[in-house]
Structure formats: structure tokens, C-alpha cells
Design an enzyme around this catalytic site. Structure first.
Site, PDB file in Angstrom:
ATOM      1  N   ASP A   1      -6.160  -9.033   2.322  1.00  0.00           N
ATOM      2  CA  ASP A   1      -5.772 -10.417   1.987  1.00  0.00           C
ATOM      3  C   ASP A   1      -4.336 -10.474   1.475  1.00  0.00           C
ATOM      4  O   ASP A   1      -3.619 -11.442   1.712  1.00  0.00           O
ATOM      5  CB  ASP A   1      -6.649 -10.980   0.849  1.00  0.00           C
ATOM      6  CG  ASP A   1      -8.092 -11.196   1.231  1.00  0.00           C
ATOM      7  OD1 ASP A   1      -8.386 -11.288   2.432  1.00  0.00           O
ATOM      8  OD2 ASP A   1      -8.924 -11.277   0.301  1.00  0.00           O
TER       9      ASP A   1
ATOM     10  N   ASP B   1     -14.187 -12.186   8.058  1.00  0.00           N
ATOM     11  CA  ASP B   1     -13.180 -11.125   8.163  1.00  0.00           C
ATOM     12  C   ASP B   1     -13.825  -9.765   7.885  1.00  0.00           C
ATOM     13  O   ASP B   1     -14.233  -9.480   6.754  1.00  0.00           O
ATOM     14  CB  ASP B   1     -12.043 -11.401   7.159  1.00  0.00           C
ATOM     15  CG  ASP B   1     -10.889 -10.432   7.341  1.00  0.00           C
ATOM     16  OD1 ASP B   1     -11.003  -9.510   8.171  1.00  0.00           O
ATOM     17  OD2 ASP B   1      -9.866 -10.607   6.652  1.00  0.00           O
TER      18      ASP B   1
ATOM     19  N   SER C   1       0.829  -1.195   0.000  1.00  0.00           N
ATOM     20  CA  SER C   1       0.000   0.000   0.000  1.00  0.00           C
ATOM     21  C   SER C   1       0.877   1.263   0.000  1.00  0.00           C
ATOM     22  O   SER C   1       1.797   1.357  -0.828  1.00  0.00           O
ATOM     23  CB  SER C   1      -0.949  -0.052   1.202  1.00  0.00           C
ATOM     24  OG  SER C   1      -1.996   0.859   1.033  1.00  0.00           O
ATOM     25  N   GLN C   2       0.707   2.189   0.946  1.00  0.00           N
ATOM     26  CA  GLN C   2       1.549   3.397   0.941  1.00  0.00           C
ATOM     27  C   GLN C   2       3.021   3.040   1.139  1.00  0.00           C
ATOM     28  O   GLN C   2       3.909   3.823   0.793  1.00  0.00           O
ATOM     29  CB  GLN C   2       1.094   4.391   2.022  1.00  0.00           C
ATOM     30  CG  GLN C   2       1.720   5.775   1.824  1.00  0.00           C
ATOM     31  CD  GLN C   2       1.438   6.748   2.965  1.00  0.00           C
ATOM     32  OE1 GLN C   2       0.788   6.402   3.947  1.00  0.00           O
ATOM     33  NE2 GLN C   2       1.921   7.970   2.826  1.00  0.00           N
TER      34      GLN C   2
ATOM     35  N   HIS D   1      -7.498  -5.787  -0.367  1.00  0.00           N
ATOM     36  CA  HIS D   1      -6.328  -4.998   0.034  1.00  0.00           C
ATOM     37  C   HIS D   1      -5.647  -5.536   1.296  1.00  0.00           C
ATOM     38  O   HIS D   1      -4.462  -5.276   1.524  1.00  0.00           O
ATOM     39  CB  HIS D   1      -6.752  -3.539   0.238  1.00  0.00           C
ATOM     40  CG  HIS D   1      -5.606  -2.581   0.251  1.00  0.00           C
ATOM     41  ND1 HIS D   1      -4.863  -2.286  -0.868  1.00  0.00           N
ATOM     42  CD2 HIS D   1      -5.045  -1.867   1.267  1.00  0.00           C
ATOM     43  CE1 HIS D   1      -3.916  -1.425  -0.553  1.00  0.00           C
ATOM     44  NE2 HIS D   1      -3.992  -1.154   0.742  1.00  0.00           N
TER      45      HIS D   1
ATOM     46  N   ASP E   1      -9.103  -3.482  -5.429  1.00  0.00           N
ATOM     47  CA  ASP E   1      -9.059  -4.391  -4.272  1.00  0.00           C
ATOM     48  C   ASP E   1      -9.786  -3.796  -3.070  1.00  0.00           C
ATOM     49  O   ASP E   1      -9.655  -4.280  -1.955  1.00  0.00           O
ATOM     50  CB  ASP E   1      -7.602  -4.747  -3.935  1.00  0.00           C
ATOM     51  CG  ASP E   1      -6.808  -3.567  -3.370  1.00  0.00           C
ATOM     52  OD1 ASP E   1      -7.384  -2.460  -3.221  1.00  0.00           O
ATOM     53  OD2 ASP E   1      -5.619  -3.744  -3.070  1.00  0.00           O
TER      54      ASP E   1
HETATM   55 CA    CA Z   1      -9.100 -11.288   4.531  1.00  0.00          CA
END
Ligand code: CA
Length: 296
Positions: free
Chosen positions: A265, A220, A83-84, A263, A241
Site C-alpha cells: 500500500d 488485493d 523497502s530495500q 508494505h 506492515d
Molecule cells: Ca494494497
């Protein structure tokens, strides 16, 4: 993975916004560090400001890289950012390509996040909603710093405006003008394999009804949020995602951009709860072998 498929240089894992090394006992890179170490890779999960700009986080990462090369005697490191964390890694590699063998972006918003754009439009800083969001982020960031038992460095500064600007399409476009290394020339294309001696790679996933919303992701909460967040997307509405678009994630050699991973997972969250057909840990292990084969 046998010993001779471990990367030559240490792997440095850089978390995204609101990231951490380990909240009490709970790691950000759930099961990933262990899997890489089983293949004899030297792995460092590092921490940078949970909420700050790419540049501030990048400078913190450079200081950490300095420590790691001194500690290990390695000439350089392989950076893997989620990500970032991908933008943070890109900054560090642009500033000190001599210390970086490769940058790998895992679901990195390399052309901005449409979720950040949505928040920018609907939660302006001077509005009540904007102030509430800012307050909430400050609390979460303070909690992360307080609970992160994996981090032992100095107090990390917080800059909510800088962080937000570092993730919008407009903000990342400005960042990309200054640090274009590894970016594709056309939307949806691959970027250059190598720039200034640094290899660039990326992979990402997309929400896939019947896969990402099934299996253990039914339990989740983060998966539910990703589906909600995906509704804020316009340009890559069917191709994201939940937080980052498929093509926005492209950097360098695109290893894959349609894995059935949301994002969270993609870093085996939460607690390894995943959708159908998801193998995020395998992607990291295979990538370590890929880096080894490239002599990195
Ligand atoms: Ca997950």
C-alpha cells in the site's frame, strides 16, 4: 502543489527487492511519479538489481546518480527508497554525501526484516525448500529484467545469498556498523536530522485490522500476503506492515510510523487498491513540499 513547493534537487526513487521501473506499462511507483510531477518536481524512477546486496545495488545507484546530475545539471539529488531501496540509498549517501541532499526511507528495513529472519531459519540454502525458493526467485528476477520497459542499462547481476543477507536482522546489523548514518541511537527513537550534510527522513505503516484489511484491499492479493507474512514476526508482531517492523523502519526524522498501510500500500500497490483511510500518494506529495521547505 505549486511550482515553488517543488524540491530544489531531483527526486530519485529507488525500488526494493524484486523492484522495477515499469513492467510493460505497469509502474512500481503507481500514480506517485505523476503526482510528484504535477507539482513540478523533477523525478527519476531508477532500477538497480532486483536481487542483490545493498552494496552492489548501492554502487549501481551511485552510477545512476552520476548520470542524473550530469543530465540535469543539479548539484545533488534527493533519494527516496522503498523497502530495500532505503538501504540502497543509505549506502549511496554514505559513500558520496556530496551528491545526496537527503535520504528518505519508506518502509525500509533499517534494522532488518523479521520475514527475512524467518526465511533464513526455515528455508536454509542447502535444504530442498531453500533451493526451491532460490530457483523461484531466479525466475521472477529474470522475468522482471525481461519485462521492465523502463530500464535501458546493462544486464543487472543477481546474487540471491547477498540479497537475503542484506535483509536479515543479523545482516543489516553488520551493514549498520559500516553505514550508521541517520540511525536512531535507541530502539524506537528518531535518528539524527542530518549527517555529513545529508538530511535523513523515514515513514512507514502498520497492519491495522478493520483498516488495512478492508476497503479495496479486499481485492488485493498482496494485502493477503502481508497478513500471512506478519505471522512470522516475533519482536514486532503487532507492529509491522507484513514485511518490515514499525521501529525497524526508523531513520532520521520519523515523519510517521503508524499509517494504515501495508508494505505494498505504501507505494500505492496494487493498482491503487488500498485499505480504509489510506493516502500513500499524499505522503509523497507532502514530502516533496517538506524537502522544498528545507531548501533541498
Ligand atoms: Ca494494497
Amino acid at each position: 502543489m505549486s511550482q515553488n513547493s517543488a524540491p530544489r534537487y531531483p527526486l530519485v526513487l529507488v525500488p526494493g527487492m524484486l523492484g522495477f521501473i515499469r513492467l510493460v506499462f505497469y509502474p512500481y511507483w503507481y500514480g506517485i511519479v505523476e503526482a510528484l510531477r504535477r507539482g513540478d518536481a523533477v523525478v527519476f524512477a531508477v532500477q538497480v538489481s532486483p536481487i542483490n546486496s545493498n552494496e552492489v545495488r548501492g554502487e549501481q545507484l551511485l552510477a545512476r546518480i552520476d548520470e542524473i546530475v550530469r543530465e540535469t545539471g543539479a548539484a545533488k539529488v534527493n533519494l527516496i527508497g522503498h523497502s530495500q531501496g532505503a538501504l540502497t540509498a543509505r549506502y549511496a549517501a554514505a559513500k558520496r554525501p556530496d551528491l545526496v541532499a537527503s535520504v528518505t526511507s519508506v518502509a525500509g528495513p533499517n534494522h532488518g526484516s523479521e520475514l527475512a529472519d524467518h526465511l533464513h531459519r526455515h528455508y536454509p540454502h542447502d535444504s530442498v525448500r531453500g533451493r526451491l525458493l532460490t530457483g523461484l526467485l531466479r525466475i521472477v528476477s529474470a522475468l522482471i529484467c525481461w519485462l521492465d520497459t523502463g530500464y535501458r542499462g546493462p544486464k543487472l547481476p543477481v546474487d540471491i545469498h547477498g540479497s537475503h543477507h542484506s535483509l536479515t536482522t543479523e545482516g543489516v546489523a553488520l551493514f549498520n556498523q559500516r553505514y550508521p548514518q541517520g540511525l536512531p541511537e535507541s530502539w524506537g527513537g528518531h535518528g539524527p536530522e542530518e549527517v555529513s550534510g545529508v538530511r535523513y527522513y523515514s515513514w512507514s505503516g502498520t497492519l491495522q485490522p478493520g483498516k488495512t484489511d478492508r476497503g479495496r484491499n479486499l481485492f488485493d492479493g498482496t494485502s493477503r500476503y502481508c497478513r500471512l507474512f506478519a505471522r512470522t514476526f516475533v519482536r514486532e508482531r503487532e507492529n509491522c506492515d507484513g514485511m518490515v517492523g514499525r521501529y525497524s523502519s526508523h531513520l532520521g526524522t520519523v515523519i510517521g510510523d503508524e499509517y494504515p498501510l501495508d508494505h505494498f500500500d505504501i507505494v500505492n500497490q496494487s493498482l491503487g487498491l488500498l485499505g480504509k483511510g489510506a493516502e500513500p500518494v499524499r505522503l509523497f506529495v507532502e514530502h516533496a513540499a517538506r524537502l522544498n521547505a528545507a531548501g533541498l
